[in-house]
Design a protein around this motif. Structure first.
Motif, short mmCIF file in Angstrom:
data_model
loop_
_atom_site.label_atom_id
_atom_site.label_comp_id
_atom_site.label_asym_id
_atom_site.label_seq_id
_atom_site.Cartn_x
_atom_site.Cartn_y
_atom_site.Cartn_z
N TYR A 137 0.83 -1.20 0.00
CA TYR A 137 0.00 0.00 0.00
C TYR A 137 0.87 1.26 0.00
N ARG A 138 1.85 1.27 0.89
CA ARG A 138 2.69 2.47 1.02
C ARG A 138 3.50 2.70 -0.25
N LEU A 139 3.95 1.62 -0.87
CA LEU A 139 4.74 1.72 -2.10
C LEU A 139 3.90 2.29 -3.24
N GLN A 140 2.63 1.92 -3.29
CA GLN A 140 1.74 2.43 -4.33
C GLN A 140 1.36 3.88 -4.11
N ASN A 141 1.40 4.31 -2.86
CA ASN A 141 0.92 5.65 -2.53
C ASN A 141 2.06 6.59 -2.16
N LEU A 142 3.23 6.32 -2.68
CA LEU A 142 4.37 7.21 -2.49
C LEU A 142 4.03 8.58 -3.06
#
Lengths: 208, 208
Positions: free
Chosen positions: A202-207
Motif C-alpha cells: 500500500y505504502r509503495l503504491q501511494n508514495l
C-alpha cells in the motif's frame, strides 16, 4: 508506576537498545534531547515515556544510562529467563530458533515440537525437535511460560487452546490467526508477516 | 479517496483476508456488524475504515464481499507484482524465501544475495543465492522495487543507502536498525522481531 501506554511499551525495546549501546560505549549519562534526536521523537515525548516508570532524570544532569538501561531491562523481563517452546519446526520455526538470541532477550529456549514425524530427533540450534504428541507431558514437567507458534493457520486455534490448558501464559504468534480474541487470558504478541508485507505494498503504491 | 490513517492501513490486510475467506465460502455479502464481531472492533469503526476508500456499503444491503475484497486488494497492490530481492540469505532470509507466498501478496521474488561466498550458487525456494558483489548490475538490469533486508545490524545502514542509490523504493526491514530516519524517501516497513519478543516479556510480567 503509572500504567504504560501501548505506544510507550512499543518504544521500550528501542530505549533499551540505545541505552545499552551508550553504556557499552562508556557514556555515563544522556539527555532527553539526545535520545529524541536519535529516535526521531521530541524531547517532551521522551521525558513523558521515561516518567512513566520513575525515570532517573535530574534537571541539569540528564539520565544515568546504566541505571535507566537496567530499569527498562527489568520492566521488559530480561532477567526472568522465561521458559519458551517453539511449536512448528518448519522453515520459519527453525530460523527463529537459530536467529533469535532468546537468552539475551530474557528467555530460555527449552523445547521444539512439530507434527511431522520425520522431523523428530533432528537437531536445530543445539536442540532436538520432538513430536507434538509429547507436548502435554513436556509442559507438565518443564512448565514453559511462552510458546512461539509457527504452525499453519488452520492449526492455530486448537493449538492455542491446548497451550492455554497446559499453563502457557503467552504466545509469540507467527500464524495469520489473531488468537487474542479467542484466548483473552493469554498474552498474544502477533507478528503478522504477511500483513506487514501487504501494508508495504500500500505504502509503495501511494508514495508521494 | 480520503487519506488512510496508520491504524486503518494496519487493518486493511485483515479485512482482505476475512473477505477472501467469505468469497471463497460463497458468501456474497456481509455487514459492518458481522465484520466487527469477527475482528473484535465496533461496527462504526468498520464503516469509518471502509468509507475511507469509497466503500461499497448500501443501507439495508451491506457490503458486496467480492467487490470490497478486490478493491482492498487493489489498494494493497496485490496485482502489481513488485520485483523483490532478499539481501542476507542466512537462516532468516532463507526461511522468508520459503515461507512467504510473495506471489499471492503482490510481489515477484527475483533474486537473493549474501556476502558469504560459500552461499553463492546454493538454491533456496527454487532461486540461486548470488554473491552481493553482483547486486549493482542485477538491480540495473532487473529494476526490483523492494528489498527484504535480513543482514546484521552493522551492515544495515550502508546497504540501505546502496539500495536507495540503486533505485529500490521500499525495504522490508528485519534488521534491528530503524532505517526510516536516515532514508526518508524510502518506504521502510520494520519487522523488529527482538522488540516484539521484549514487549511480550513486559506484558507477561504485568499480567493482571
Amino acid at each position: 508506576m503509572k500504567k504504560i501506554s501501548t505506544n510507550t511499551l512499543r518504544r521500550l525495546p528501542r530505549y533499551y537498545a540505545l541505552l545499552d549501546e551508550m553504556v557499552k560505549a562508556g557514556e555515563d549519562k544522556t539527555s532527553s534531547g539526545k535520545l529524541a534526536k536519535i529516535m526521531g521523537l521530541n524531547a517532551s515525548q521522551i521525558r513523558n515515556d521515561l516518567n512513566c516508570f520513575g525515570g532517573f532524570g535530574q534537571q541539569g544532569y540528564g539520565y544515568n544510562t546504566l541505571m535507566l538501561r537496567d530499569e527498562i531491562g527489568r520492566l521488559l523481563g530480561k532477567e526472568r529467563h522465561f521458559g519458551c517452546i517453539v511449536i512448528g519446526a518448519g522453515n520459519l520455526g527453525r530460523a527463529l530458533m537459530s536467529h533469535i538470541n532468546f537468552k539475551d532477550l530474557g528467555y530460555r529456549l527449552v523445547g521444539a515440537f512439530d507434527s511431522n514425524e520425520a522431523f523428530a530427533g533432528q537437531m536445530v540450534a543445539g536442540m532436538p525437535i520432538r513430536h507434538i504428541s509429547g507436548l502435554d507431558d513436556f509442559c507438565r514437567l518443564e512448565k514453559p511460560a511462552v510458546a512461539v507458534l509457527c504452525v499453519p493457520k488452520d492449526a492455530a486455534l486448537e493449538l492455542g487452546k491446548q497451550l492455554s490448558r497446559l499453563g502457557i501464559k503467552a504466545i509469540w504468534n507467527f500464524t495469520p490467526y489473531d488468537l487474542s480474541l479467542e484466548l483473552p487470558n493469554m498474552v498474544v504478541e502477533n507478528v503478522h508477516l504477511e500483513d506487514s508485507l501487504m501494508a508495504l505494498g500500500y505504502r509503495l503504491q501511494n508514495l508521494d
